[in-house]
Design a protein around this motif. Sequence first.
Motif, PDB file in Angstrom:
ATOM      1  N   ASP A 319      22.104   1.395 -15.986  1.00  0.00           N
ATOM      2  CA  ASP A 319      21.351  -0.034 -15.554  1.00  0.00           C
ATOM      3  C   ASP A 319      22.305  -0.720 -14.115  1.00  0.00           C
ATOM      4  O   ASP A 319      21.678  -1.340 -13.332  1.00  0.00           O
ATOM      5  N   MET A 320      23.960  -0.057 -13.996  1.00  0.00           N
ATOM      6  CA  MET A 320      24.143  -0.764 -12.725  1.00  0.00           C
ATOM      7  C   MET A 320      24.543   0.368 -11.582  1.00  0.00           C
ATOM      8  O   MET A 320      25.469   0.129 -10.801  1.00  0.00           O
ATOM      9  N   ARG A 321      23.133   1.181 -12.006  1.00  0.00           N
ATOM     10  CA  ARG A 321      23.629   2.266 -11.455  1.00  0.00           C
ATOM     11  C   ARG A 321      23.109   1.708  -9.331  1.00  0.00           C
ATOM     12  O   ARG A 321      22.799   1.534  -9.292  1.00  0.00           O
ATOM     13  N   ASN A 322      24.007   2.126  -8.535  1.00  0.00           N
ATOM     14  CA  ASN A 322      23.940   2.108  -7.074  1.00  0.00           C
ATOM     15  C   ASN A 322      24.113   0.413  -7.281  1.00  0.00           C
ATOM     16  O   ASN A 322      24.160  -0.009  -6.435  1.00  0.00           O
ATOM     17  N   ILE A 323      24.606   0.016  -7.870  1.00  0.00           N
ATOM     18  CA  ILE A 323      25.005  -1.476  -8.260  1.00  0.00           C
ATOM     19  C   ILE A 323      26.791  -1.070  -8.130  1.00  0.00           C
ATOM     20  O   ILE A 323      27.003  -1.676  -7.061  1.00  0.00           O
ATOM     21  N   GLU A 324      27.086  -1.422  -9.122  1.00  0.00           N
ATOM     22  CA  GLU A 324      28.730  -1.742  -9.714  1.00  0.00           C
ATOM     23  C   GLU A 324      29.439   0.331  -9.104  1.00  0.00           C
ATOM     24  O   GLU A 324      30.564   0.181  -9.157  1.00  0.00           O
ATOM     25  N   PHE A 325      28.485   1.117  -9.644  1.00  0.00           N
ATOM     26  CA  PHE A 325      28.442   2.186  -9.630  1.00  0.00           C
ATOM     27  C   PHE A 325      27.724   3.428  -8.720  1.00  0.00           C
ATOM     28  O   PHE A 325      26.244   2.883  -8.433  1.00  0.00           O
ATOM     29  N   GLN A 326      28.477   4.532  -8.045  1.00  0.00           N
ATOM     30  CA  GLN A 326      27.428   5.223  -7.979  1.00  0.00           C
ATOM     31  C   GLN A 326      26.272   5.646  -8.244  1.00  0.00           C
ATOM     32  O   GLN A 326      26.608   6.688  -8.733  1.00  0.00           O
ATOM     33  N   GLY A 327      25.311   6.129  -8.067  1.00  0.00           N
ATOM     34  CA  GLY A 327      24.037   6.125  -8.920  1.00  0.00           C
ATOM     35  C   GLY A 327      24.213   7.440  -9.635  1.00  0.00           C
ATOM     36  O   GLY A 327      24.018   7.972 -10.291  1.00  0.00           O
ATOM     37  N   ASP A 328      24.093   8.319  -8.443  1.00  0.00           N
ATOM     38  CA  ASP A 328      24.539   9.884  -9.028  1.00  0.00           C
ATOM     39  C   ASP A 328      25.412  10.536  -9.665  1.00  0.00           C
ATOM     40  O   ASP A 328      25.550  10.829 -10.079  1.00  0.00           O
ATOM     41  N   LEU A 329      26.366   9.463  -9.395  1.00  0.00           N
ATOM     42  CA  LEU A 329      28.017   9.885 -10.591  1.00  0.00           C
ATOM     43  C   LEU A 329      27.412   9.294 -11.767  1.00  0.00           C
ATOM     44  O   LEU A 329      28.010  10.066 -12.690  1.00  0.00           O
ATOM     45  N   VAL A 330      27.149   7.978 -11.570  1.00  0.00           N
ATOM     46  CA  VAL A 330      27.097   7.201 -13.079  1.00  0.00           C
ATOM     47  C   VAL A 330      25.998   8.701 -14.044  1.00  0.00           C
ATOM     48  O   VAL A 330      26.039   8.864 -15.252  1.00  0.00           O
ATOM     49  N   GLU A 331      24.868   8.844 -13.446  1.00  0.00           N
ATOM     50  CA  GLU A 331      23.849  10.539 -13.917  1.00  0.00           C
ATOM     51  C   GLU A 331      24.871  11.656 -14.497  1.00  0.00           C
ATOM     52  O   GLU A 331      24.377  11.822 -14.903  1.00  0.00           O
ATOM     53  N   SER A 332      25.737  11.893 -13.566  1.00  0.00           N
ATOM     54  CA  SER A 332      26.664  13.157 -13.907  1.00  0.00           C
ATOM     55  C   SER A 332      27.223  12.172 -15.200  1.00  0.00           C
ATOM     56  O   SER A 332      27.463  13.211 -15.669  1.00  0.00           O
ATOM     57  N   PHE A 333      27.763  11.527 -14.722  1.00  0.00           N
ATOM     58  CA  PHE A 333      28.870  10.805 -16.134  1.00  0.00           C
ATOM     59  C   PHE A 333      28.027  11.252 -17.282  1.00  0.00           C
ATOM     60  O   PHE A 333      28.658  11.779 -18.403  1.00  0.00           O
ATOM     61  N   ILE A 334      26.646  10.743 -17.548  1.00  0.00           N
ATOM     62  CA  ILE A 334      25.693  11.025 -18.481  1.00  0.00           C
ATOM     63  C   ILE A 334      26.081  12.099 -18.890  1.00  0.00           C
ATOM     64  O   ILE A 334      25.579  12.306 -20.175  1.00  0.00           O
ATOM     65  N   ARG A 335      25.348  13.325 -17.789  1.00  0.00           N
ATOM     66  CA  ARG A 335      25.163  14.530 -18.182  1.00  0.00           C
ATOM     67  C   ARG A 335      25.957  14.951 -18.608  1.00  0.00           C
ATOM     68  O   ARG A 335      26.181  15.749 -19.809  1.00  0.00           O
ATOM     69  N   ALA A 336      27.561  14.646 -18.520  1.00  0.00           N
ATOM     70  CA  ALA A 336      28.718  14.665 -19.019  1.00  0.00           C
ATOM     71  C   ALA A 336      29.275  14.778 -20.614  1.00  0.00           C
ATOM     72  O   ALA A 336      29.243  15.278 -21.230  1.00  0.00           O
ATOM     73  N   ILE A 337      29.090  13.366 -20.177  1.00  0.00           N
ATOM     74  CA  ILE A 337      29.399  13.027 -22.072  1.00  0.00           C
ATOM     75  C   ILE A 337      27.909  12.821 -22.670  1.00  0.00           C
ATOM     76  O   ILE A 337      28.076  12.738 -24.378  1.00  0.00           O
ATOM     77  N   GLY A 338      26.608  12.735 -22.527  1.00  0.00           N
ATOM     78  CA  GLY A 338      25.948  12.799 -23.291  1.00  0.00           C
ATOM     79  C   GLY A 338      24.971  11.446 -24.003  1.00  0.00           C
ATOM     80  O   GLY A 338      26.375  10.221 -23.953  1.00  0.00           O
ATOM     81  N   ILE A 339      24.027  11.482 -24.367  1.00  0.00           N
ATOM     82  CA  ILE A 339      23.119   9.923 -24.329  1.00  0.00           C
ATOM     83  C   ILE A 339      24.240   9.596 -25.687  1.00  0.00           C
ATOM     84  O   ILE A 339      24.168   8.261 -25.620  1.00  0.00           O
ATOM     85  N   TYR A 340      24.527  10.587 -26.432  1.00  0.00           N
ATOM     86  CA  TYR A 340      25.183  10.283 -28.039  1.00  0.00           C
ATOM     87  C   TYR A 340      26.361  10.949 -27.915  1.00  0.00           C
ATOM     88  O   TYR A 340      27.096  12.250 -27.936  1.00  0.00           O
ATOM     89  N   PRO A 341      27.655  10.513 -26.699  1.00  0.00           N
ATOM     90  CA  PRO A 341      28.440  11.233 -26.350  1.00  0.00           C
ATOM     91  C   PRO A 341      29.705  11.421 -27.680  1.00  0.00           C
ATOM     92  O   PRO A 341      28.971  10.793 -28.765  1.00  0.00           O
TER      93      PRO A 341
END
Length: 436
Positions: A319-341
Amino acid sequence: MGVCQRKIAVHDLVVGMFVSDLDRPWHQTPFPIQGFHIRSQDDIRALLAHCKWVFVDIAETRDPVESTKIVRSTFGTKSRRGGEGREELHLPPLSIREPVTYQTVTTLKREMKTSQHLLEDAGIALEGLYESVATQEIRDLRPVAAVINKMVRSVIRQPDALLWLSRIKQHDDHVYRHALNTSVWALVCGRQLGLNEGLLNHLGLGCLLSQVGKTRLSADLLRREGQLGPEEYALYRTYVEKGMAMLEDSGLSRAVLSVVQGHRERHNGSGFPEGIRGDRIPLLAKIAGLAEFFETLIEPRERLAEPMTPAKAVTLLYDMRNIEFQGDLVESFIRAIGIYPTGSLVELTDGQRGIVVSHSAERRLWPRVMVMTDRSHAPLKAAKVVDLAKYNESRAAAEILAIKECLAHGTAGLDPAGYDVTGAESRWSFSRLISR
């Protein structure tokens, strides 16, 4: 599906609606999480590229005005440039020069045996560093650099092992635990982005050193971190500059120091110490800031806030992508750790409970789970690992076993250290593994 859902054509979506399901499996789309609020027309255009209709959850739908304020009301951040902390800032996609494609080359079991003492070694190295700081000088950073090099190599070989260890290993000092876990999250994200080993070393070392300035703040101030008044918060913010002053003559690379300097800056300029924004924040500092914030959500300082489940923290980050954190970086982070880390406590749709062992990018909603209770939540004598993706391969929709919800850390009966993990062809004891 929820009781307050309705089917709607994608072109009829409006800002504020909560998309809870699609006309195709989530893993066949680029959306890194299942369920998100529509924040802008860009979100609708992205959905149009993949779907004709979706389900929206009426109960979760926000008023468009409310949707623009939610992050500010949650975190109380305000840009030094006079903004409201919710401004969206869109940049061109991240571009990694000569990205490395890493392959998982060992099993979770084998890597845990290899890396079982890494976090303990890192804690010892950090303790030595902090003791030297107490004498007004930083004597030797080589032990910290050496242990981060081992952590990098472990994450490169098998990203889930160190995540698992960091999530369930107990540390006595919050600052140590916070720095260590932040480093692990950041390294896993950097691996996903394809950073080379040298950059991963800079990133990890910067994360470990990012909290060193807090040794110049009073223990009372740190104990109330997150509940500070304006004057106290202004003092708290100085820990970054204090840390930089302590490290300036240490011989560290510019890349490492950029992490220490920039890990509290934010994409829209609402961070500190300089309030810079967008592409003025170095990439490694962006990754560190995202990882540090995520760790704060799921492991806040005791008694200051209720920890979020990792799944809720992932949703909030999205929900914070492109606001406090860059959008595609947020998406890469989520892909890396998983929806259920890895390390998330979960309940399955049949009532069984356990902990996420690892996940697959191709089956983001179906990770491997170490089941520790039966359907009535009674503890099992021996745990078992269920690979939800494999389990559901040939089953009808009504028979699919999935994650119902994430559970709070410390939920009764869910202590993984007390169980044997049964693999497909082998059995090994986590408690014996970490006690060697």
